[in-house]
Design a protein around this motif. Structure first.
Motif, PDB file in Angstrom:
ATOM      1  N   UNK A 200      55.098  -2.120 -32.028  1.00 11.77           N
ATOM      2  CA  UNK A 200      55.792  -3.226 -32.678  1.00 11.77           C
ATOM      3  C   UNK A 200      54.914  -4.467 -32.733  1.00 11.77           C
ATOM      4  N   UNK A 201      54.325  -4.840 -31.577  1.00 10.88           N
ATOM      5  CA  UNK A 201      53.450  -6.021 -31.550  1.00 10.88           C
ATOM      6  C   UNK A 201      52.275  -5.866 -32.510  1.00 10.88           C
ATOM      7  N   UNK A 202      51.678  -4.710 -32.466  1.00 12.61           N
ATOM      8  CA  UNK A 202      50.514  -4.480 -33.321  1.00 12.61           C
ATOM      9  C   UNK A 202      50.887  -4.540 -34.802  1.00 12.61           C
ATOM     10  N   UNK A 203      52.057  -3.954 -35.155  1.00  8.03           N
ATOM     11  CA  UNK A 203      52.487  -3.937 -36.548  1.00  8.03           C
ATOM     12  C   UNK A 203      52.815  -5.339 -37.034  1.00  8.03           C
ATOM     13  N   UNK A 204      53.524  -6.125 -36.201  1.00  8.11           N
ATOM     14  CA  UNK A 204      53.898  -7.481 -36.594  1.00  8.11           C
ATOM     15  C   UNK A 204      52.654  -8.359 -36.733  1.00  8.11           C
ATOM     16  N   UNK A 205      51.747  -8.251 -35.782  1.00 10.26           N
ATOM     17  CA  UNK A 205      50.526  -9.046 -35.857  1.00 10.26           C
ATOM     18  C   UNK A 205      49.696  -8.671 -37.080  1.00 10.26           C
ATOM     19  N   UNK A 206      49.575  -7.371 -37.348  1.00 11.05           N
ATOM     20  CA  UNK A 206      48.774  -6.920 -38.493  1.00 11.05           C
ATOM     21  C   UNK A 206      49.407  -7.366 -39.806  1.00 11.05           C
ATOM     22  N   UNK A 207      50.733  -7.215 -39.899  1.00 12.20           N
ATOM     23  CA  UNK A 207      51.386  -7.583 -41.153  1.00 12.20           C
ATOM     24  C   UNK A 207      51.379  -9.093 -41.370  1.00 12.20           C
ATOM     25  N   UNK A 208      51.686  -9.858 -40.317  1.00 15.80           N
ATOM     26  CA  UNK A 208      51.779 -11.312 -40.466  1.00 15.80           C
ATOM     27  C   UNK A 208      50.424 -11.921 -40.808  1.00 15.80           C
ATOM     28  N   UNK A 209      49.333 -11.326 -40.308  1.00 14.36           N
ATOM     29  CA  UNK A 209      48.015 -11.873 -40.611  1.00 14.36           C
ATOM     30  C   UNK A 209      47.505 -11.404 -41.983  1.00 14.36           C
ATOM     31  N   UNK A 210      47.874 -10.194 -42.375  1.00 12.34           N
ATOM     32  CA  UNK A 210      47.326  -9.650 -43.623  1.00 12.34           C
ATOM     33  C   UNK A 210      48.158  -9.997 -44.853  1.00 12.34           C
ATOM     34  N   UNK A 211      49.473 -10.230 -44.673  1.00  7.82           N
ATOM     35  CA  UNK A 211      50.328 -10.457 -45.835  1.00  7.82           C
ATOM     36  C   UNK A 211      49.915 -11.677 -46.659  1.00  7.82           C
TER      37      UNK A 211
END
Length: 349
Positions: free
Chosen positions: A39-50
């Motif tokens: 969850x942490x990894x997905x949120x961090x990846x999405x929030x930075x890449x979006x």
């Protein structure tokens, strides 16, 4: 200039695929290498890449209006530095806001996974990468446009040159034919009228032809026969015309009116200067996808050569080069009392 993502139907899928790859890379760094939760990894990846998904498309407009040729290196660098700072600032702040929406205010912040200074460094790196890609796309499109413009310019030059060559043919032919009609007006008025009718038919055909286009050999030879009939009225049995054509030659293509100067030269340098019969022989063969035509005539070697500026042969050589792009398609051989021109017309044009 149209946005590259709208120019090609495959551009948007490729762009989205590249963004997904970048997001997955961030996710793998957090989950596999840093040992964070999915969850942490997905949120961090999405929030930075979006934010990059939107900003990446917008960077095109910065590139489109920033040219090193018009601004100079210093102002070019200054423009991109300023634009980069603005883009990176929007990117980092947007990423922080997105992550806060998922983790809430108690979150340790976005640098829980990626420290802020690495975020900025990565954002500037991606900005530079996207800018380079856009400039490559822009220069490639400009190069393609340049090739198209050069092709159009060459076509215009080619058309102008062919028009100039055509303007040389008609006066040459008219001068010879009208002299023939003039010489018969008083002595043989019936023949002069016949010549005028044939002359008008010939000119109607000649003026209607586009020198850039090709025509069937049979049509060209029909017109040549008409021309020779006009001249035969004046020269009688001194002019003889023979054809040796293979059956498959008639439908093959040659440039319009390209043979005409050769028959004019046969009349001018052969028949006109000789008291003996002059035979104009035309041979045609089709070999190895090439139509080969030989036109020869005998002449009196003791006669004083008629003055000429060589427009006819030069005309043919230039037209062959313009149309086929080759300079080896015509060969002239002069032996004793025989003059022969060898022509080749590739059929795979």
């Amino acid at each position: 200039m149209q946005h590259p993502l709208l120019k090609n139907r495959f551009a948007i899928p490729i762009y989205i695929a590249a963004w997904v790859f970048f997001a997955m890379l961030l996710f793998m760094i957090g989950w596999y290498f840093e040992g964070r939760t999915i969850y942490d990894s997905a949120v961090n990846a999405f929030s930075f890449s979006f934010p990059l998904l939107i900003l990446g498309a917008c960077i095109w407009f910065i590139v489109m209006y920033t040219s090193i040729e018009s601004l100079g290196f210093f102002h070019f660098f200054l423009h991109h530095l300023t634009a980069g700072l603005i883009v990176v600032g929007i990117w980092i702040s947007s990423a922080y806001q997105l992550r806060t929406m998922w983790f809430g205010t108690t979150s340790e912040g976005f640098d829980y996974l990626i420290p802020v200074h690495w975020q900025i460094f990565m954002a500037f790196g991606m900005y530079d990468y996207i800018v380079i890609v856009y400039y490559l796309v822009m220069y490639y499109r400009n190069f393609q446009d340049k090739l198209v413009r050069e092709s159009e310019l060459k076509e215009l030059v080619k058309e102008a040159e062919l028009t100039a060559l055509k303007s040389q043919i008609n006066p040459h032919f008219l001068f010879n034919s009208l002299n023939s009609v003039s010489s018969l007006t008083l002595s043989k008025p019936e023949l002069s009228r016949e010549m005028l009718v044939k002359l008008s038919t010939y000119l109607r055909y000649s003026l209607a032809q586009n020198l850039k286009e090709l025509n069937n050999l049979s049509n060209e030879l029909s017109n040549i026969r008409l021309y020779m009939e006009i001249e035969k009225v004046r020269f009688g049995d001194r002019l003889q015309l023979h054809f040796d054509l293979s059956p498959d030659c008639g439908k093959l293509k040659i440039p319009n009116l390209i043979l005409q100067p050769l028959y004019e030269n046969a009349i001018k340098f052969g028949v006109h200067e000789s008291l003996e019969p002059v035979c104009v022989l035309t041979k045609c063969r089709f070999e190895n996808d090439i139509l080969k035509i030989n036109i020869s005539n005998n002449f009196d070697p003791d006669s004083v050569p008629a003055k000429g500026n060589g427009i006819g042969l030069q005309n043919i050589q230039e037209r062959l080069h313009l149309i086929y792009g080759r300079a080896d398609l015509m060969r002239v051989v002069k032996k004793e009392d025989q003059f022969t021109v060898y022509l080749e017309f590739p059929q795979s044009l």
